[in-house]
Write a protein that holds these residues in place. Structure first.
Motif, PDB file in Angstrom:
ATOM      1  N   GLY A  18      37.063   5.107  80.230  1.00  9.07           N
ATOM      2  CA  GLY A  18      38.072   5.346  81.264  1.00  9.07           C
ATOM      3  C   GLY A  18      37.804   6.555  82.129  1.00  9.07           C
ATOM      4  N   LEU A  19      36.623   6.598  82.773  1.00  8.35           N
ATOM      5  CA  LEU A  19      36.286   7.730  83.626  1.00  8.35           C
ATOM      6  C   LEU A  19      37.248   7.893  84.793  1.00  8.35           C
ATOM      7  CD1 LEU A  19      32.388   7.641  83.744  1.00  8.35           C
ATOM      8  CD2 LEU A  19      33.822   9.500  82.924  1.00  8.35           C
ATOM      9  N   VAL A  20      37.946   6.828  85.146  1.00  7.76           N
ATOM     10  CA  VAL A  20      38.904   6.916  86.246  1.00  7.76           C
ATOM     11  C   VAL A  20      39.991   7.950  85.946  1.00  7.76           C
ATOM     12  CG1 VAL A  20      40.379   5.057  85.396  1.00  7.76           C
ATOM     13  CG2 VAL A  20      40.255   5.501  87.852  1.00  7.76           C
ATOM     14  N   PHE A  21      40.316   8.147  84.673  1.00  5.87           N
ATOM     15  CA  PHE A  21      41.285   9.184  84.315  1.00  5.87           C
ATOM     16  C   PHE A  21      40.709  10.575  84.599  1.00  5.87           C
ATOM     17  CE2 PHE A  21      42.561   5.645  81.489  1.00  5.87           C
ATOM     18  CZ  PHE A  21      43.869   5.499  81.902  1.00  5.87           C
ATOM     19  N   GLY A  22      39.416  10.742  84.322  1.00  5.15           N
ATOM     20  CA  GLY A  22      38.765  12.008  84.643  1.00  5.15           C
ATOM     21  C   GLY A  22      38.807  12.300  86.137  1.00  5.15           C
ATOM     22  N   GLU A  23      38.537  11.270  86.948  1.00  9.50           N
ATOM     23  CA  GLU A  23      38.602  11.430  88.404  1.00  9.50           C
ATOM     24  C   GLU A  23      40.004  11.826  88.845  1.00  9.50           C
ATOM     25  OE1 GLU A  23      35.171   8.330  90.000  1.00  9.50           O
ATOM     26  OE2 GLU A  23      37.272   7.717  90.002  1.00  9.50           O
ATOM     27  N   ALA A  24      41.004  11.108  88.332  1.00  7.72           N
ATOM     28  CA  ALA A  24      42.385  11.387  88.719  1.00  7.72           C
ATOM     29  C   ALA A  24      42.780  12.818  88.361  1.00  7.72           C
ATOM     30  CB  ALA A  24      43.324  10.388  88.054  1.00  7.72           C
ATOM     31  N   LEU A  25      42.411  13.272  87.181  1.00  9.92           N
ATOM     32  CA  LEU A  25      42.758  14.627  86.758  1.00  9.92           C
ATOM     33  C   LEU A  25      42.079  15.671  87.638  1.00  9.92           C
ATOM     34  CD1 LEU A  25      42.562  14.167  82.878  1.00  9.92           C
ATOM     35  CD2 LEU A  25      44.645  14.570  84.225  1.00  9.92           C
ATOM     36  N   ILE A  26      40.821  15.443  87.991  1.00  7.50           N
ATOM     37  CA  ILE A  26      40.127  16.389  88.854  1.00  7.50           C
ATOM     38  C   ILE A  26      40.822  16.489  90.213  1.00  7.50           C
ATOM     39  CG2 ILE A  26      37.956  16.865  90.072  1.00  7.50           C
ATOM     40  CD1 ILE A  26      36.524  15.478  87.684  1.00  7.50           C
ATOM     41  N   PHE A  27      41.346  15.368  90.699  1.00  4.52           N
ATOM     42  CA  PHE A  27      42.073  15.378  91.967  1.00  4.52           C
ATOM     43  C   PHE A  27      43.493  15.941  91.826  1.00  4.52           C
ATOM     44  CE2 PHE A  27      38.689  12.828  93.666  1.00  4.52           C
ATOM     45  CZ  PHE A  27      38.731  13.100  95.020  1.00  4.52           C
ATOM     46  N   GLY A  28      43.893  16.266  90.603  1.00  5.93           N
ATOM     47  CA  GLY A  28      45.191  16.889  90.397  1.00  5.93           C
ATOM     48  C   GLY A  28      46.311  15.943  90.091  1.00  5.93           C
ATOM     49  N   LEU A  29      45.998  14.695  89.685  1.00  5.23           N
ATOM     50  CA  LEU A  29      47.024  13.692  89.422  1.00  5.23           C
ATOM     51  C   LEU A  29      47.323  13.594  87.923  1.00  5.23           C
ATOM     52  CD1 LEU A  29      45.916  12.890  92.273  1.00  5.23           C
ATOM     53  CD2 LEU A  29      46.392  10.522  91.656  1.00  5.23           C
ATOM     54  N   PRO A  30      48.540  13.942  87.499  1.00  3.66           N
ATOM     55  CA  PRO A  30      48.931  13.635  86.119  1.00  3.66           C
ATOM     56  C   PRO A  30      48.844  12.121  85.900  1.00  3.66           C
ATOM     57  CG  PRO A  30      50.521  15.090  87.183  1.00  3.66           C
ATOM     58  CD  PRO A  30      49.629  14.590  88.262  1.00  3.66           C
ATOM     59  N   CYS A  31      48.581  11.704  84.669  1.00  2.00           N
ATOM     60  CA  CYS A  31      48.292  10.291  84.404  1.00  2.00           C
ATOM     61  C   CYS A  31      49.222   9.687  83.353  1.00  2.00           C
ATOM     62  CB  CYS A  31      46.852  10.132  83.898  1.00  2.00           C
ATOM     63  SG  CYS A  31      45.583  10.728  85.035  1.00  2.00           S
ATOM     64  N   ILE A  32      49.471   8.395  83.512  1.00  5.27           N
ATOM     65  CA  ILE A  32      50.127   7.602  82.468  1.00  5.27           C
ATOM     66  C   ILE A  32      49.091   6.630  81.929  1.00  5.27           C
ATOM     67  CG2 ILE A  32      51.921   5.930  81.917  1.00  5.27           C
ATOM     68  CD1 ILE A  32      53.603   7.103  84.157  1.00  5.27           C
ATOM     69  N   ALA A  33      48.896   6.660  80.623  1.00  3.46           N
ATOM     70  CA  ALA A  33      47.895   5.822  79.972  1.00  3.46           C
ATOM     71  C   ALA A  33      48.465   5.261  78.684  1.00  3.46           C
ATOM     72  CB  ALA A  33      46.623   6.634  79.699  1.00  3.46           C
ATOM     73  N   LYS A  34      47.665   4.477  78.007  1.00  5.89           N
ATOM     74  CA  LYS A  34      48.049   3.900  76.718  1.00  5.89           C
ATOM     75  C   LYS A  34      47.499   4.794  75.608  1.00  5.89           C
ATOM     76  CE  LYS A  34      49.456  -0.211  74.792  1.00  5.89           C
ATOM     77  NZ  LYS A  34      48.527  -1.362  74.775  1.00  5.89           N
ATOM     78  N   ASN A  35      48.224   4.916  74.539  1.00  6.52           N
ATOM     79  CA  ASN A  35      47.771   5.706  73.398  1.00  6.52           C
ATOM     80  C   ASN A  35      46.821   4.869  72.549  1.00  6.52           C
ATOM     81  OD1 ASN A  35      47.507   7.811  71.635  1.00  6.52           O
ATOM     82  ND2 ASN A  35      49.407   7.392  70.533  1.00  6.52           N
ATOM     83  N   ALA A  36      45.658   4.565  73.124  1.00 12.88           N
ATOM     84  CA  ALA A  36      44.682   3.687  72.470  1.00 12.88           C
ATOM     85  C   ALA A  36      43.296   3.965  73.031  1.00 12.88           C
ATOM     86  CB  ALA A  36      45.060   2.225  72.707  1.00 12.88           C
ATOM     87  N   PHE A  37      42.279   3.597  72.235  1.00 14.77           N
ATOM     88  CA  PHE A  37      40.879   3.761  72.631  1.00 14.77           C
ATOM     89  C   PHE A  37      40.631   5.225  73.026  1.00 14.77           C
ATOM     90  CE2 PHE A  37      42.061  -0.683  73.353  1.00 14.77           C
ATOM     91  CZ  PHE A  37      41.138  -1.301  72.523  1.00 14.77           C
ATOM     92  N   ALA A  38      39.957   5.483  74.145  1.00 11.61           N
ATOM     93  CA  ALA A  38      39.635   6.863  74.514  1.00 11.61           C
ATOM     94  C   ALA A  38      40.692   7.514  75.392  1.00 11.61           C
ATOM     95  CB  ALA A  38      38.283   6.905  75.237  1.00 11.61           C
ATOM     96  N   MET A  39      41.735   6.778  75.751  1.00 10.00           N
ATOM     97  CA  MET A  39      42.715   7.327  76.695  1.00 10.00           C
ATOM     98  C   MET A  39      43.370   8.611  76.202  1.00 10.00           C
ATOM     99  SD  MET A  39      44.247   3.826  78.445  1.00 10.00           S
ATOM    100  CE  MET A  39      43.997   2.727  77.030  1.00 10.00           C
TER     101      MET A  39
END
Length: 378
Positions: free
Chosen positions: A285-306
């Motif tokens: 889920g590298l897209v979460f890394g991108e979002a965080l770098i851009f300053g966006l808090p994220c909602i994800a599932k508590n599973a896998f690497a999230m």
């Protein structure tokens, strides 16, 4: 003399940057920048090999069968046996487990493993159609692929994993020696100078994912629709799917953008305030890394690497189930706690950018190979 690596990859016909969403080429470039000489070993095959493979794939498609890449692996192993490009006594890096005469010098870089998928099938068979091990694969191919992987795992020099949960699966469940398994993460290489949140208004959510069902797009739309009734100023932007999903049409507050170039995707990262993608199945889920770098808090599932990206109530929220009310509640908490969450994410931008960069991954791999005894006299 330079430090050298055999780099074994099946490059996409459209260009190297398209291969595995840019993963293998991003790492290729990062290793070169760290002074590694890449011995490029493309495995696209000779014309006759390609023709044989094409007809094999056509035969399986017409029979509605999937051979779990067994045909492709067989073909590649034949090609590697004849390859004059590969060099002895240097590390070999690959992205699928291919056996060769240099297997004892080989490393693989993966986000999922066949062994993990088999374990997942025992416990969550409903997820299989969202993985390479889909429910339509005949068992004989599953067994053959697993036998190849198990032999490779015994004989190889090392395994690089994107996630820590996969590394733990190798060492804790499968009993692979820790010295062979290395968690190195993944990279996205966002240019921080291109981040500009001046157009954000505090009300925009972003979803990015081509695989609509696997990324849980229908759940996001349903939850947002209920959330939007309570907070009518909010908006949801959907990037990725080639065709507008039926769930999206004529929904208030939802903007379907569709496929975007990398440049356009950056524009929406800058426009939006929050990222939401509670994937049903997400190897990394590298897209979460991108979002965080851009300053966006994220909602994800508590599973896998999230959970490796998102710390609940710190830089976002984790939901436990594919539940509309739970996701709707997470969106509401995100909106109400936006100031605190955004301050936390933005204060960690530099560390996110370093952690989720191919430069960092390349350095970790090089350090492992040096510790394993390569390039001693260089």
């Amino acid at each position: 003399m330079q430090k050298e690596i055999n780099y074994i990859e099946k490059w996409d016909r459209k260009g190297r940057s398209y291969t595995w969403s840019g993963t293998s080429y991003g790492l290729f470039q990062a290793l070169e920048k760290e002074g590694i000489k890449i011995i490029d070993v493309p495995i696209n095959g000779r014309p006759l090999d390609k023709l044989n493979y094409y007809f094999r794939r056509l035969f399986l498609t017409l029979r509605k069968k999937n051979d779990f890449e067994v045909s492709q692996i067989r073909q590649t192993e034949k090609q590697l046996a004849k390859s004059t490009r590969m060099k002895a006594n240097i590390p070999s890096l690959m992205f699928t487990q291919y056996r060769s005469k240099y297997i004892k010098d080989s490393y693989v870089f993966i986000d999922f493993s066949v062994q993990y998928l088999l374990e997942l099938r025992k416990n969550q068979k409903e997820l299989m159609d969202f993985t390479p091990l889909n429910n339509g694969i005949p068992e004989k191919y599953v067994s053959e692929r697993n036998a190849i992987v198990e032999e490779w795992t015994r004989e190889c020099r090392g395994i690089f994993t994107m996630s820590s949960y996969l590394a733990k699966d190798f060492t804790e469940r499968l009993g692979i020696p820790e010295k062979k398994v290395h968690y190195v993460g993944g990279g996205c290489n966002v240019d921080i100078s291109r981040i500009d949140g001046s157009q954000r208004d505090g009300n925009r959510f972003l979803f990015v994912g081509r695989d609509w069902e696997r990324k849980n797009g229908p759940l996001v739309v349903e939850a947002f629709s209920g959330f939007h009734k309570k907070f009518p100023k909010t908006e949801l932007y959907i990037l990725g799917p080639a065709v507008e999903p039926s769930e999206v049409k004529e929904k208030e507050g939802i903007h379907f953008v569709g496929p975007t170039s990398y440049q356009d995707t950056l524009r929406y990262y800058n426009l939006c305030d929050y990222f939401v993608m509670p994937s049903r199945c997400e190897a990394y889920g590298l897209v979460f890394g991108e979002a965080l770098i851009f300053g966006l808090p994220c909602i994800a599932k508590n599973a896998f690497a999230m959970p490796e990206f998102i710390e609940d109530d710190t830089n976002g929220y984790l939901i436990e189930h594919d539940d509309v009310d739970e996701l709707c509640a997470a969106m509401e908490k995100m909106l109400l706690n936006s100031k605190r969450l955004k301050e936390t994410v933005e204060s960690n931008r530099t560390s996110y950018a370093e952690r989720y960069s191919w430069k960092t991954v390349a350095k970790k791999m090089i350090a492992v190979m040096e510790a394993d005894g390569y390039w001693k006299n260089i």
